[in-house]
Design a protein around this motif. Structure first.
Motif, PDB file in Angstrom:
ATOM      1  N   LEU A   1      47.729  49.107  36.884  1.00  0.00           N
ATOM      2  CA  LEU A   1      47.146  50.414  37.825  1.00  0.00           C
ATOM      3  C   LEU A   1      48.487  50.994  38.452  1.00  0.00           C
ATOM      4  O   LEU A   1      48.308  52.358  38.324  1.00  0.00           O
ATOM      5  CB  LEU A   1      46.283  49.573  38.906  1.00  0.00           C
TER       6      LEU A   1
ATOM      7  N   ILE B   1      41.909  53.912  34.644  1.00  0.00           N
ATOM      8  CA  ILE B   1      42.098  53.450  35.825  1.00  0.00           C
ATOM      9  C   ILE B   1      40.764  52.740  36.238  1.00  0.00           C
ATOM     10  O   ILE B   1      40.991  51.891  36.919  1.00  0.00           O
ATOM     11  CB  ILE B   1      42.372  54.786  36.841  1.00  0.00           C
TER      12      ILE B   1
ATOM     13  N   THR C   1      40.612  49.430  34.807  1.00  0.00           N
ATOM     14  CA  THR C   1      41.537  48.458  35.252  1.00  0.00           C
ATOM     15  C   THR C   1      41.186  48.069  36.602  1.00  0.00           C
ATOM     16  O   THR C   1      41.178  46.828  37.003  1.00  0.00           O
ATOM     17  CB  THR C   1      42.917  49.171  35.378  1.00  0.00           C
ATOM     18  N   LEU C   2      40.492  48.770  37.494  1.00  0.00           N
ATOM     19  CA  LEU C   2      39.950  48.581  38.633  1.00  0.00           C
ATOM     20  C   LEU C   2      38.915  47.525  38.631  1.00  0.00           C
ATOM     21  O   LEU C   2      38.845  46.407  39.187  1.00  0.00           O
ATOM     22  CB  LEU C   2      39.408  49.559  39.597  1.00  0.00           C
TER      23      LEU C   2
END
Length: 146
Positions: A104, A119, A122-123
């Protein structure tokens, strides 16, 4: 000197005060209504994201196997240390969580325009791994075999 309240009697002053108080109450009611709508939408967004994460974890479990047992690295760590297999498994996921945090950080500092999807993924992975760690730690040696 010009007085703005010249010609107003006590009754007029009380009427102005009642009007101002009513206006303030209406404004406060409107603010509460808007905050309630925002809160309700935000709560719905939280529920939606939690459902999305749950479905993602279930799909990944089907694809990659059980998240709480069968982790070879965790068994090796448990054999080489005084950690239980459960704690070694949680440690393994904690390590993966760290990797996701580094990913991240790299995505956020890349300066590239097309990283929004990466992103978001990944979160989701970060939240998912944190949830798996909680599940593993909450249920010692459970296995969760469906």
């Amino acid at each position: 000197m010009l007085r703005l309240d010249a010609g107003l009697d006590q009754g007029d002053d009380e009427e102005i005060q009642r009007f101002a108080m009513a206006r303030d109450r209406e404004a406060a009611d409107e603010r509460r209504k808007m905050e309630g709508e925002h809160s309700s939408r935000f709560s719905a967004a939280i529920r939606s994201e939690c459902s999305r994460i749950a479905e993602l974890l279930i799909v990944k479990r089907r694809q990659y196997g059980d998240a709480t047992t069968g982790n070879f690295a965790a068994r090796v760590v448990a054999a080489l240390t005084d950690l239980s297999e459960r704690d070694a498994n949680a440690l393994s996921y904690l390590y993966r969580l760290g990797e996701k945090m580094c990913r991240l950080e790299a995505l956020l500092s890349s300066g590239e325009d097309d990283v929004d999807a990466a992103i978001d993924d990944t979160l989701l992975d970060i939240v998912g791994h944190a949830l798996l760690i909680r599940i593993i730690r909450a249920e010692p040696e459970s296995g969760y075999g469906d």
